[in-house]
Design an enzyme around this catalytic site. Structure first.
Site, PDB file in Angstrom:
ATOM      1  N   ASP A 291     -21.279 -21.828  16.346  1.00 28.58           N
ATOM      2  CA  ASP A 291     -21.703 -22.400  17.628  1.00 28.58           C
ATOM      3  C   ASP A 291     -21.242 -21.472  18.743  1.00 28.58           C
ATOM      4  OD1 ASP A 291     -22.832 -24.672  16.471  1.00 28.58           O
ATOM      5  OD2 ASP A 291     -20.963 -25.795  16.560  1.00 28.58           O
TER       6      ASP A 291
ATOM      7  N   ASP B  27     -29.080 -26.641  16.965  1.00 30.86           N
ATOM      8  CA  ASP B  27     -28.804 -27.968  17.525  1.00 30.86           C
ATOM      9  C   ASP B  27     -29.801 -28.304  18.635  1.00 30.86           C
ATOM     10  OD1 ASP B  27     -26.578 -28.176  15.834  1.00 30.86           O
ATOM     11  OD2 ASP B  27     -25.258 -27.257  17.325  1.00 30.86           O
TER      12      ASP B  27
END
Length: 196
Positions: free
Chosen positions: A126, A144
């Protein structure tokens, strides 16, 4: 039977292009951030006053949930995610609207992007971090974003389809009432003519 195979082939070929494109975009951005910036975990690059790029490995599920169970759960996450992707693919094949088809493609593409990370690296990379004053949104990645966008499209499609169905049902109900009244009038006229 042939038409079923044609539909499946057409659906598979269209969805495969969308899903593969989303997975490539996700994996390329992760690869670029990991390899070109040579960051170390915890370092941050300030982009704007509300956006940072950070180097983070997510060992849990979405937004870092359940990361403390990583040692026991990575295999469970992988298996569960693969089952969910297969089920979503089934729903996508059965979808009746363009909105649901596109929405499922985005969710599946994002899920596969994160699944590749978990399978190849043991965790999901991330790097996008939004914050405003004292509020800090959990760090996420493009996969995401694709999943979130897909869910938004599916929700919007559900409510717009539901509205169309309700309007069509009401219109059909009104038409049935008009037809019933017309039949009643015809029967009344028929009975009146018989009496004359």
């Amino acid at each position: 039977m042939i038409s079923l195979f044609k539909k499946l082939y057409f659906t598979f070929s269209r969805s495969s292009r969308i899903i593969i494109t989303l997975v490539i975009i996700d994996q390329l951005t992760k690869w670029w951030f990991i390899n070109n910036l040579r960051w170390k975990p915890g370092l941050m690059l300030k982009v704007t006053s509300i956006l940072n790029m950070v180097y983070t490995w997510n060992y849990g599920i979405s937004f870092g949930l359940m990361r403390e169970y990583y040692q026991y759960s990575n295999a469970i996450f992988l298996i569960t995610n693969m089952i969910i992707v297969c089920y979503l693919y089934h729903l996508m094949i059965c979808s009746k609207t363009i909105g649901s088809f596109v929405g499922y493609n985005f969710v599946i593409g994002g899920a596969i992007g994160n699944l590749i990370d978990r399978f190849c690296r043991g965790a999901v990379f991330d790097f996008i971090h939004f914050h405003y004053r004292n509020y800090s949104f959990p760090v996420f990645n493009l996969a995401d974003c694709f999943i979130t966008l897909g869910v938004i499209i599916l929700i919007e499609d559900y409510f717009s389809t539901k509205k169309v169905i309700e309007e069509t049902s009401k219109e059909n109900f009104d038409n049935l009432q008009i037809e019933a009244m017309a039949a009643k009038i015809r029967n009344t006229d028929h009975v009146s003519n018989d009496k004359i």
